[in-house]
Design an enzyme around this catalytic site. Sequence first.
Site, mmCIF file in Angstrom:
data_model
loop_
_atom_site.group_PDB
_atom_site.id
_atom_site.type_symbol
_atom_site.label_atom_id
_atom_site.label_comp_id
_atom_site.label_asym_id
_atom_site.label_seq_id
_atom_site.Cartn_x
_atom_site.Cartn_y
_atom_site.Cartn_z
ATOM 1 N N ASP A 67 70.192 -26.670 13.984
ATOM 2 C CA ASP A 67 69.761 -25.489 14.725
ATOM 3 C C ASP A 67 70.912 -25.218 15.680
ATOM 4 O O ASP A 67 71.104 -25.959 16.655
ATOM 5 C CB ASP A 67 68.475 -25.775 15.504
ATOM 6 C CG ASP A 67 67.969 -24.528 16.202
ATOM 7 O OD1 ASP A 67 68.784 -23.836 16.846
ATOM 8 O OD2 ASP A 67 66.768 -24.231 16.103
ATOM 9 N N HIS A 68 71.706 -24.188 15.394
ATOM 10 C CA HIS A 68 72.967 -24.079 16.127
ATOM 11 C C HIS A 68 72.757 -23.841 17.619
ATOM 12 O O HIS A 68 73.656 -24.098 18.412
ATOM 13 C CB HIS A 68 73.902 -23.045 15.491
ATOM 14 C CG HIS A 68 73.578 -21.621 15.817
ATOM 15 N ND1 HIS A 68 72.619 -20.913 15.171
ATOM 16 C CD2 HIS A 68 74.107 -20.773 16.734
ATOM 17 C CE1 HIS A 68 72.562 -19.685 15.669
ATOM 18 N NE2 HIS A 68 73.458 -19.575 16.626
ATOM 19 N N HIS B 196 65.130 -21.422 17.102
ATOM 20 C CA HIS B 196 65.944 -21.372 18.323
ATOM 21 C C HIS B 196 65.099 -21.295 19.602
ATOM 22 O O HIS B 196 65.306 -22.054 20.548
ATOM 23 C CB HIS B 196 66.893 -20.174 18.298
ATOM 24 C CG HIS B 196 67.749 -20.103 17.059
ATOM 25 N ND1 HIS B 196 68.239 -21.217 16.429
ATOM 26 C CD2 HIS B 196 68.211 -19.044 16.347
ATOM 27 C CE1 HIS B 196 68.959 -20.837 15.383
ATOM 28 N NE2 HIS B 196 68.957 -19.533 15.307
#
Length: 509
Positions: free
Chosen positions: A183-184, A246
Site C-alpha cells: 500500500d504505497h 489508503h
Amino acid sequence: MKKTDNQALVIFGASGDLTERKLIPSVFNLFCGGFLPENYAVVGVSRSVYTDEEYRQKVVFENEHLKNKKAATPEKLKAFAELVFYQSVNTKEISAYSALKERLDQLDKQKSCANNYIFYLATPPSLYQTIAKGLADSGLNNQENGWSRLIVEKPFGYDLDSAKKLNKDLLSNFVEEQIYRIDHYLGKETVQNMFVTRFANSIFEPLWNRNYIHRIEVTAAEHVGVEKRGGYYDSSGALRDMIQNHLLQLVALVAMEPPVKSDAESIRNEKLKVFQSLRPYTESDVKKNVIRGQYSNSTVRGESVDGYREEDDVNAESKTETYVAMKFFIDNWRWAGVPFYIRTGKRMPTRVTEVVIHFKPNHHHLFAHDSTLANQQNVLVIRIQPNEGILLKFDMKIPGAGFNTEQVNMDFKYDELTNVYVPDAYERLILDCMQGDATLYARGDSTEAAWEFIDPILKAWEADQNIPVYGYPAGTWGPENADNLIEGKNMNWRYPCSNLADDGIYCEL
Ligand code: BG6
C-alpha cells in the site's frame, strides 16, 4: 544501516505502466543512493518479446520517468542498465514457469544473487493466483537455499470474498512471512511520521482519546481525473481504489494503541485491532453516513474538463463513484463516541492529503467575548502531501487592552529540513522488502478486516440502486451533501490549500 542480501528483483508486468513509472525509477534511486547489494539484478517478465538490450532501451534509456532525474547521467544509466534483464513468459501458462526458473538459475550463476528473489506482481490482479502457483510449481517459492518473497500490488481483492480467496490461494503456495501486500501510502515519509509524532512525544498521547478529541477528519483529494485508467476505475470506484486501502491505513495509524515494540508484528497487531473495532454499517447507516459522488464536466481555471462519463473507457451511463465521504465510529475504549470523517475524490480543486485532529473546546470560556470564539477548538493538522508538515492551531492574546484572542498557527514543514533526502514511497517499500522488513506492508488478516468494513457499503449500493450518486462539477470539493455529515454548529470539513498554513479561504491549485 540494515544489511541487504545479494538478490534479484523479478517484475511481472514488466512492460506495464507501473514498472516504468514507479518500479524502475525507484530501483534506480536505490542504485544511485548506494542501497543495492553488491550482486543484484532486475529481471523483467511479461508476454511481450524483448531481448535484454531492447528491454534496457525501453525501461532505462527511453524511460521518461528516469531520464528527467538529476542523477540520470549517461554513465549512471549505462551502469544501471547492466543490472537489467528480460525474460518473456506467458504468465497464464503454468508450464512456462520452468523456463523462467532456468533463466533465473543461469542468471544466478552469472550474477551470484544467492538464490534470493523478490517477485513483484505488477500485473492485473486476475493473474496473481496463477503467477503464485506457477512460481510454486517450479520451486521458486522454496527457501531452503536462499529466500523468496512476493510483493502483491493493490487492488488486493474486489470485495471481502475475493480478498479471502486471494489470501487463501497465495497462502497455499507461499507462507504469510513471504507475502508483502503493498500500500504505497505506508511508504510515504509523512505517513510514517504520524506514528513517530504520536509515540515519540509525550505531549500528544495523553490527549489522544475521547476525553480530549472531538472528531477526526482524513482527506485525500486529487486534482487529476481518472487519466488513462478509465477501464480499471470504472469497475473499481473510489471506495475500492482509495478508501479500503489508503484511507483506512491512515485511520489505523491515527487510531491504533501504542504497540509494545516497533517491530512488524507488534505494529500490525495493533492496526488489525483498529480494523476489527470499526463499527459495521447497516444498510440504513450506509444511506445516512456514506455519500458518493461523480464529477461532471466543467470549466476549471478557464479550461474545459470532461465529466467522468466522457472519459475514455468509461461507460457513458456509469454510476461509479469518483468521490466518497463517510462518517463512522471505532468501538473501543479510546474512541467511544468520537466520529471519524473521511473523504476522497478525483477532480477536486487541489491535490492534498491530510489528517485533521479537532480537539474539544475548553470547558470554561474565560476569554470568549465573541460567541464564535467560544467554540474555537485546537486543531492539529498532519499534512501528508504536498507541503508536508504539521500545523497546530491555538489561541493567542491579541495585543492591546482586554483579553481578546485569536487563533494562530504553529507549523513545521518538511522542506525546512534541508539536505535530508526524502525517498519516494515505492523506493522505501522496495528497500524494506529487500531487507525482509514487512512493517509497512499490509498483513493478510488486516486486509480482510478492512474489507469486512467496506463490504456492507458495496452490498447496500448494489442492493439499492436508488441510493444517489451525487454529481459535482470537476474542480469543486464534491457534493454539497457531504457537508451535512458533520453535525454541529459552525462545524465543517477543513478546506485545505496546497500550502499548509493557508486555510479558511477557498483554494484552487
Ligand atoms: C492509487 C490509486 O492507489 O493511488 C489512484 O489507484 C490514485 O487512483 C493514487 O490516484 C493516489 O496516490 P498518490 O500517492 O498520488 O496520493
